[in-house]
Design an enzyme around this catalytic site. Sequence first.
Site, mmCIF file in Angstrom:
data_model
loop_
_atom_site.group_PDB
_atom_site.id
_atom_site.type_symbol
_atom_site.label_atom_id
_atom_site.label_comp_id
_atom_site.label_asym_id
_atom_site.label_seq_id
_atom_site.Cartn_x
_atom_site.Cartn_y
_atom_site.Cartn_z
ATOM 1 N N ARG A 102 0.845 -1.187 0.000
ATOM 2 C CA ARG A 102 0.000 0.000 0.000
ATOM 3 C C ARG A 102 0.883 1.241 0.000
ATOM 4 N NH1 ARG A 102 -2.035 -3.590 3.924
ATOM 5 N NH2 ARG A 102 -4.142 -4.368 3.477
ATOM 6 N N LYS B 87 -1.942 -2.462 8.030
ATOM 7 C CA LYS B 87 -3.078 -1.975 8.800
ATOM 8 C C LYS B 87 -3.065 -2.573 10.200
ATOM 9 C CE LYS B 87 -6.223 -1.050 4.958
ATOM 10 N NZ LYS B 87 -7.554 -1.342 4.368
ATOM 11 N N HIS C 293 -2.591 2.424 -5.805
ATOM 12 C CA HIS C 293 -3.465 1.270 -5.554
ATOM 13 C C HIS C 293 -3.667 0.459 -6.826
ATOM 14 C CE1 HIS C 293 -5.816 -0.736 -2.524
ATOM 15 N NE2 HIS C 293 -6.834 -0.862 -3.360
ATOM 16 N N ARG D 83 -0.881 -1.837 -7.069
ATOM 17 C CA ARG D 83 -1.108 -2.944 -6.137
ATOM 18 C C ARG D 83 -2.031 -3.988 -6.779
ATOM 19 N NH1 ARG D 83 -1.277 -4.329 -0.608
ATOM 20 N NH2 ARG D 83 -3.300 -4.899 0.256
ATOM 21 N N HIS E 76 -3.784 -8.882 3.265
ATOM 22 C CA HIS E 76 -5.240 -8.882 3.406
ATOM 23 C C HIS E 76 -5.642 -9.655 4.656
ATOM 24 C CE1 HIS E 76 -5.941 -8.208 -1.186
ATOM 25 N NE2 HIS E 76 -5.791 -7.083 -0.534
ATOM 26 N N TYR F 145 -9.404 -10.558 -7.068
ATOM 27 C CA TYR F 145 -8.470 -10.591 -8.190
ATOM 28 C C TYR F 145 -8.695 -11.792 -9.094
ATOM 29 C CZ TYR F 145 -6.184 -7.018 -5.450
ATOM 30 O OH TYR F 145 -5.939 -5.874 -4.747
#
Length: 331
Positions: free
Chosen positions: A178, A202, A276, A279, A302, A311
């Site tokens: 990210r 995150k 992004h 990514r 994730h 994806y």
Amino acid sequence: MPASNGDDGRTDLRQVRDALPSAAVGLLDDYERHLSLERGLSAHTVRAYIGDIVSLLGFLHRDHGADDDRAALAELDVVVLRAWLAKQRGDGVSRTTLARRSAAARTFTAWARRQGALDADPGARLVSPRTHRALPAVLRPDEAGEVLRASNTGAAELDPRGLRDNALLELLYATGVRVSELCGLDVGDVDFRTRVVRVFGKGGKERVVPFGVPAEGALRSWLDHGRPVIVAETAKEGVAALFLGVRGGRLDPRAVRRVVHDAVGSVPGAADMGPHGLRHTAATHLLEGGADLRSVQELLGHATLATTQLYTHVTVERLKAIHDRAHPRAR
């Protein structure tokens, strides 16, 4: 808190927050600290969460007009939550945004219940609107290669900014990190011996992501010939950040977005995208190259496999397009 649009698209959230009862403002302050310090969310994510809750409490306060802080918060039930979302839907807010705000409300009411600010958790009965997940735009492998070749040509002149931009583009595409993770990297997070970079994602979760030989070369050139020049010109000794801005401080995500937009925009026919998009591109190319979903999930950081599965739809769409073009009985 920066000014932004409220649920009706016109109301300044700063003004809405200032008009809330004092106890509600205090509760918001506590919740903001909880998100930042206890959950370790990024400043951008915290602003989004708090903005949604300011909108919710502003709707509650305006609708009921209660002077008693505790009574006003006690009236926060599932009927109010649904009315808040219904008003936004009537104002034309997208289903994706409504789903995000619904999730933000549920997170807030669960926390408020734990704090004793609510007797029950009304958010537990709230169902999020179903969203239509659009397929992300990605570069074809040849387009990604063209972006990086053009970037490498600029870096060959040994201009510090050119070296930096080439290194960050190579690293973004190699790792799929990210933009916030990229900007948060320090020099010590790069291990050239094993060609991996340590990333804090995150919630402060740490993971290790590998990168390839081209990214290694670009990073070494930046660290050897680009970064020292910026440090010397700005006299910013002791800055640990891997990527520096022109003033010698840690590179800002907005600057990275400009770099990516400009680089991708130089390739004719390539979809317009920012970090992004790179990514998404990295994840798609990994899957098309034979990587399994679990590995890609780990690389991208994730929390759930469901996010990574998006994806697979991209690759299926691409396979269908190839089939339509190539198979004699496709049409």
